[in-house]
Write a protein that holds these residues in place. Structure first.
Motif, PDB file in Angstrom:
ATOM      1  N   ARG A   1       0.831  -1.211   0.000  1.00  0.00           N
ATOM      2  CA  ARG A   1       0.000   0.000   0.000  1.00  0.00           C
ATOM      3  C   ARG A   1       0.863   1.257   0.000  1.00  0.00           C
ATOM      4  NH1 ARG A   1      -3.607  -0.430  -2.312  1.00  0.00           N
ATOM      5  NH2 ARG A   1      -5.021   1.011  -1.231  1.00  0.00           N
ATOM      6  N   ASN A   2       2.096   1.133  -0.441  1.00  0.00           N
ATOM      7  CA  ASN A   2       3.012   2.265  -0.516  1.00  0.00           C
ATOM      8  C   ASN A   2       2.367   3.435  -1.271  1.00  0.00           C
ATOM      9  OD1 ASN A   2       5.470   3.643  -0.215  1.00  0.00           O
ATOM     10  ND2 ASN A   2       6.216   2.943  -2.211  1.00  0.00           N
ATOM     11  N   GLY A   3       2.377   4.616  -0.652  1.00  0.00           N
ATOM     12  CA  GLY A   3       1.764   5.787  -1.267  1.00  0.00           C
ATOM     13  C   GLY A   3       0.340   6.030  -0.845  1.00  0.00           C
ATOM     14  N   ASN A   4      -0.205   5.170   0.012  1.00  0.00           N
ATOM     15  CA  ASN A   4      -1.570   5.319   0.491  1.00  0.00           C
ATOM     16  C   ASN A   4      -1.583   5.516   2.003  1.00  0.00           C
ATOM     17  OD1 ASN A   4      -3.510   4.430  -1.944  1.00  0.00           O
ATOM     18  ND2 ASN A   4      -1.680   3.150  -1.973  1.00  0.00           N
ATOM     19  N   VAL A   5      -2.593   6.186   2.494  1.00  0.00           N
ATOM     20  CA  VAL A   5      -2.764   6.356   3.930  1.00  0.00           C
ATOM     21  C   VAL A   5      -3.499   5.142   4.475  1.00  0.00           C
ATOM     22  CG1 VAL A   5      -3.786   7.757   5.759  1.00  0.00           C
ATOM     23  CG2 VAL A   5      -2.798   8.862   3.752  1.00  0.00           C
ATOM     24  N   VAL A   6      -2.948   4.505   5.494  1.00  0.00           N
ATOM     25  CA  VAL A   6      -3.563   3.345   6.121  1.00  0.00           C
ATOM     26  C   VAL A   6      -3.445   3.485   7.633  1.00  0.00           C
ATOM     27  CG1 VAL A   6      -2.925   1.870   4.169  1.00  0.00           C
ATOM     28  CG2 VAL A   6      -1.460   1.920   6.189  1.00  0.00           C
ATOM     29  N   GLU A   7      -4.135   2.607   8.337  1.00  0.00           N
ATOM     30  CA  GLU A   7      -4.013   2.536   9.794  1.00  0.00           C
ATOM     31  C   GLU A   7      -3.286   1.243  10.138  1.00  0.00           C
ATOM     32  OE1 GLU A   7      -6.803   2.550  13.857  1.00  0.00           O
ATOM     33  OE2 GLU A   7      -7.708   2.801  11.864  1.00  0.00           O
ATOM     34  N   VAL A   8      -2.290   1.340  11.005  1.00  0.00           N
ATOM     35  CA  VAL A   8      -1.515   0.178  11.427  1.00  0.00           C
ATOM     36  C   VAL A   8      -1.652  -0.001  12.935  1.00  0.00           C
ATOM     37  CG1 VAL A   8       0.797  -0.806  11.668  1.00  0.00           C
ATOM     38  CG2 VAL A   8       0.134   0.297   9.529  1.00  0.00           C
ATOM     39  N   VAL A   9      -1.912  -1.238  13.335  1.00  0.00           N
ATOM     40  CA  VAL A   9      -2.067  -1.578  14.745  1.00  0.00           C
ATOM     41  C   VAL A   9      -1.037  -2.642  15.108  1.00  0.00           C
ATOM     42  CG1 VAL A   9      -3.635  -2.500  16.492  1.00  0.00           C
ATOM     43  CG2 VAL A   9      -4.542  -1.104  14.628  1.00  0.00           C
ATOM     44  N   GLY A  10      -0.365  -2.479  16.244  1.00  0.00           N
ATOM     45  CA  GLY A  10       0.601  -3.479  16.646  1.00  0.00           C
ATOM     46  C   GLY A  10       1.184  -3.215  18.013  1.00  0.00           C
ATOM     47  N   LYS A  11       1.937  -4.182  18.496  1.00  0.00           N
ATOM     48  CA  LYS A  11       2.613  -4.079  19.785  1.00  0.00           C
ATOM     49  C   LYS A  11       4.059  -3.668  19.564  1.00  0.00           C
ATOM     50  CE  LYS A  11       3.361  -6.493  24.157  1.00  0.00           C
ATOM     51  NZ  LYS A  11       3.165  -7.751  24.903  1.00  0.00           N
ATOM     52  N   VAL A  12       4.475  -2.598  20.232  1.00  0.00           N
ATOM     53  CA  VAL A  12       5.820  -2.057  20.056  1.00  0.00           C
ATOM     54  C   VAL A  12       6.832  -3.016  20.671  1.00  0.00           C
ATOM     55  CG1 VAL A  12       7.375  -0.146  20.561  1.00  0.00           C
ATOM     56  CG2 VAL A  12       4.952   0.300  20.069  1.00  0.00           C
ATOM     57  N   ALA A  13       7.762  -3.475  19.845  1.00  0.00           N
ATOM     58  CA  ALA A  13       8.792  -4.391  20.323  1.00  0.00           C
ATOM     59  C   ALA A  13       9.990  -3.636  20.893  1.00  0.00           C
ATOM     60  CB  ALA A  13       9.249  -5.308  19.186  1.00  0.00           C
ATOM     61  N   ASP A  14      10.303  -2.478  20.291  1.00  0.00           N
ATOM     62  CA  ASP A  14      11.488  -1.755  20.740  1.00  0.00           C
ATOM     63  C   ASP A  14      11.397  -0.303  20.278  1.00  0.00           C
ATOM     64  OD1 ASP A  14      13.942  -1.350  21.930  1.00  0.00           O
ATOM     65  OD2 ASP A  14      15.093  -1.978  20.179  1.00  0.00           O
ATOM     66  N   VAL A  15      12.049   0.584  21.032  1.00  0.00           N
ATOM     67  CA  VAL A  15      12.154   1.995  20.667  1.00  0.00           C
ATOM     68  C   VAL A  15      13.630   2.375  20.692  1.00  0.00           C
ATOM     69  CG1 VAL A  15      11.588   4.366  21.285  1.00  0.00           C
ATOM     70  CG2 VAL A  15       9.876   2.566  21.594  1.00  0.00           C
ATOM     71  N   VAL A  16      14.105   2.907  19.578  1.00  0.00           N
ATOM     72  CA  VAL A  16      15.516   3.293  19.469  1.00  0.00           C
ATOM     73  C   VAL A  16      15.591   4.800  19.238  1.00  0.00           C
ATOM     74  CG1 VAL A  16      17.664   2.995  18.196  1.00  0.00           C
ATOM     75  CG2 VAL A  16      16.121   1.041  18.509  1.00  0.00           C
ATOM     76  N   VAL A  17      16.298   5.496  20.124  1.00  0.00           N
ATOM     77  CA  VAL A  17      16.497   6.943  19.994  1.00  0.00           C
ATOM     78  C   VAL A  17      17.976   7.189  19.725  1.00  0.00           C
ATOM     79  CG1 VAL A  17      16.263   9.189  21.099  1.00  0.00           C
ATOM     80  CG2 VAL A  17      14.595   7.390  21.587  1.00  0.00           C
ATOM     81  N   ARG A  18      18.256   7.927  18.673  1.00  0.00           N
ATOM     82  CA  ARG A  18      19.657   8.205  18.322  1.00  0.00           C
ATOM     83  C   ARG A  18      19.740   9.564  17.636  1.00  0.00           C
ATOM     84  NH1 ARG A  18      20.539   3.509  13.902  1.00  0.00           N
ATOM     85  NH2 ARG A  18      20.245   2.315  15.816  1.00  0.00           N
ATOM     86  N   LYS A  19      20.904   9.867  17.071  1.00  0.00           N
ATOM     87  CA  LYS A  19      21.087  11.114  16.340  1.00  0.00           C
ATOM     88  C   LYS A  19      21.489  10.822  14.902  1.00  0.00           C
ATOM     89  CE  LYS A  19      22.250  14.153  20.196  1.00  0.00           C
ATOM     90  NZ  LYS A  19      23.238  15.122  20.739  1.00  0.00           N
ATOM     91  N   THR A  20      21.075  11.702  14.015  1.00  0.00           N
ATOM     92  CA  THR A  20      21.453  11.563  12.619  1.00  0.00           C
ATOM     93  C   THR A  20      22.922  11.973  12.468  1.00  0.00           C
ATOM     94  OG1 THR A  20      20.854  13.837  12.011  1.00  0.00           O
ATOM     95  CG2 THR A  20      19.109  12.185  11.959  1.00  0.00           C
ATOM     96  N   LYS A  21      23.450  11.785  11.279  1.00  0.00           N
ATOM     97  CA  LYS A  21      24.845  12.162  11.041  1.00  0.00           C
ATOM     98  C   LYS A  21      25.063  13.666  11.152  1.00  0.00           C
ATOM     99  CE  LYS A  21      24.370  12.311   5.968  1.00  0.00           C
ATOM    100  NZ  LYS A  21      24.895  11.757   4.695  1.00  0.00           N
ATOM    101  N   TYR A  22      23.947  14.430  11.141  1.00  0.00           N
ATOM    102  CA  TYR A  22      24.042  15.876  11.306  1.00  0.00           C
ATOM    103  C   TYR A  22      23.834  16.293  12.755  1.00  0.00           C
ATOM    104  CZ  TYR A  22      23.437  15.571   6.249  1.00  0.00           C
ATOM    105  OH  TYR A  22      23.580  15.245   4.933  1.00  0.00           O
TER     106      TYR A  22
END
Length: 533
Positions: A329-350
């Motif tokens: 469905r690339n390019g379309n708006v959809v709703e996604v439901v799921g259980k979060v397995a992990d959250v990763v917070v980092r910084k970009t190369k900038y």
């Protein structure tokens, strides 16, 4: 006409000097994400990109169509012709260009509009909940806007929070794909409107200048309610509504929102009238001003039962673990439901902060949600900790994008992450989906329910030990010691690749065809050769 896919537009629009016909756009620069890809939003039939002029402060919203829109050229020519007759304060000027962009040696239409800096209606309301005067002023301006549409004989076709902007305290209507103007004689509409704003009996054959009346009443009541009780927002907002949801128009007696609104003296009359209109044919929906003055007249014999109205959903819904289906469905708006397995917070190369909400192993191209610095800052400014999402069931509505073959959402600062109470809420959501019409992922109820599980990586796999009935082994007759060649043959058989399990069948009758006439396989010939050694 078959339109290009989002990836095609992404590739093309990075070379504006080559793909655009418009002289201004040829010199423009597209806004990009931190990954260097064009930043895109979706609305109806089109993808919207932001293009900045190279030598000026001018910016445009370029809408590129990726879905078939019936009579697109005729519709937009009529709309443009009508709006260009005068300067209307609630509309944004635009230019429909039939051969606006070239992709793969073919030309496709685009719409060039001035870029509007402002807030969507629901974002503006949320930011001003503590300012009653601001909401009151917004409600009064909205009434004037609807009066102007009625005077002109125009209908937007999809009045909702995502198509109404507040720019410098001035309302602006955007996205004219479903718009009706005088002179249009189409037998059906190409727009059904957002389900949380539409009459339960609206279908594609509802066309004309009265199309917006029910939506206008819904928005007006919501704005009035938030002036009287701002706490309603925290209770009923889901990021895709203005308090109301489609079920409120169908389950009239069981609606918690309608019960709450009925307890507010200044709104009780409006709630009674709204309930009446939900059961009435659309021809009886009055103008907003008539509704406010109490002129709602519906013959009792025309009222209908709406408990079993189609439970149409606005977007297709997928489980987060269904990465391939989401990617499709690339390019379309959809709703996604799921259980979060992990959250990763980092910084970009900038050096800019970013976050990734994972639902599985990212190395396996699983679905994830990306928050760049602006979205992450917005979340923190609301006092929300993104790390607290780990292990939670969530629901998010967004445009499907992809990076290196993996589906993803790139969250906007205004995108709402709905936290579900538990897995039971997710199950309930999919039970509701299974009975709705349209807007559903194509899977059976059993598949849906079976898929609502904790990600496999998070659960230890315990293989049950099957109960095996005693097997009587056949008597083995002692034989002479095996020869060296026979031992080699046994080793070859033991190391042969496993074959598909075959259910035993009764011994077949002898084949009348002599064995010598049946061609042997290469493996059989090899075994015969070994035995002769």
């Amino acid at each position: 006409m078959a339109y290009p896919l989002m990836n095609d537009y992404h590739d093309a629009i990075q070379n504006p000097h080559i793909v655009f016909n418009d002289p201004e756009l040829k010199k423009g620069v597209v806004t990009k994400t931190p990954l260097g890809l064009p930043k895109v939003a979706s609305g109806g039939f089109a993808l919207t990109y932001r293009i900045a002029g190279s030598n000026s402060n001018k910016q445009w919203a370029i809408r590129c169509f990726h879905k078939e829109m019936p009579d697109i050229q005729d519709r937009y020519q009529k709309i443009s012709s009508f709006l260009n007759r005068s300067s209307y304060p609630y509309f944004v000027s635009f230019d429909y260009q039939k051969d606006g962009i070239r992709i793969n040696n073919a030309f496709y239409p685009i719409i060039k509009m001035d870029w509007m800096n402002g807030s969507l209606l629901n974002t503006y309301v949320e930011d001003h909940l503590s300012k009653k005067a601001a909401i009151a002023a917004l409600s009064a301006q909205f009434r004037k806007c609807i009066l102007e549409l009625e005077r002109l004989g125009v209908a937007h076709g999809d009045l909702q929070h995502g198509n109404i902007m507040v720019c410098n305290d001035q309302l602006k209507l955007i996205d004219y794909d479903g718009m009706y103007v005088p002179g249009m004689n189409y037998s059906s509409s190409n727009e059904l409107g957002h389900t949380n704003y539409q009459h339960p009996m609206r279908d594609k054959y509802v066309v004309g200048n009265a199309t917006d009346r029910f939506s206008a009443i819904v928005i007006f009541i919501a704005l009035e309610a938030l002036q009287a009780s701002p706490t309603l927002w925290a209770k009923y907002d889901n990021g895709e509504n203005l308090l109301f949801r489609r079920d409120d128009f169908i389950k009239l007696d069981g609606s918690a929102l309608l019960n709450d609104l009925s307890s507010i003296p200044s709104l009780s009359k409006y709630v009674r009238q709204l309930k009446l209109l939900c059961r009435a044919p659309l021809k009886h929906v009055p103008t907003l001003e008539d509704f406010i003055s109490g002129q709602v007249n519906v013959p009792s014999h025309e009222l209908v039962e709406i408990k079993h109205a189609p439970r149409r959903r606005q977007y297709e819904v997928f489980m987060a673990l269904d990465a391939n289906k989401i990617l499709a469905r690339n390019g379309n708006v959809v709703e996604v439901v799921g259980k979060v397995a992990d959250v990763v917070v980092r910084k970009t190369k900038y050096g800019h902060p970013c976050a990734f909400i994972n639902f599985g192993d990212y190395r396996m191209k699983s679905f994830c949600i990306v928050l760049w610095a602006d979205a992450l800052h917005a979340m923190r400014n609301k006092g929300k900790d993104i790390n607290a999402l780990k292990g939670k069931w969530i629901s998010v509505v967004q445009l499907v994008d992809q990076y290196k073959g993996a589906p993803q959402f790139i969250l906007e600062p205004t995108t709402k992450i709905n936290i579900l109470k538990n897995e039971s809420d997710a199950r309930q959501l999919f039970q509701e989906i299974s009975t709705s019409v349209g807007g559903v992922s194509r899977k059976s109820n059993k598949d849906i329910m079976d898929s609502i599980q904790t990600p496999r990586q998070a659960k230890p796999v315990v293989k049950p030990v099957p109960t095996v009935k005693p097997v009587v082994k056949p008597t083995v007759v002692a034989s002479a010691p095996k020869s060296k060649n026979q031992m080699i043959l046994d080793q070859i058989n033991n190391n042969a690749p496993p074959t598909k399990k075959i259910t035993p069948i009764p011994m077949a009758r002898p084949n009348p065809t002599p064995p010598s006439s049946q061609p042997k396989s290469f493996f059989s010939k090899f075994l015969d050769f070994i035995k002769k050694l």
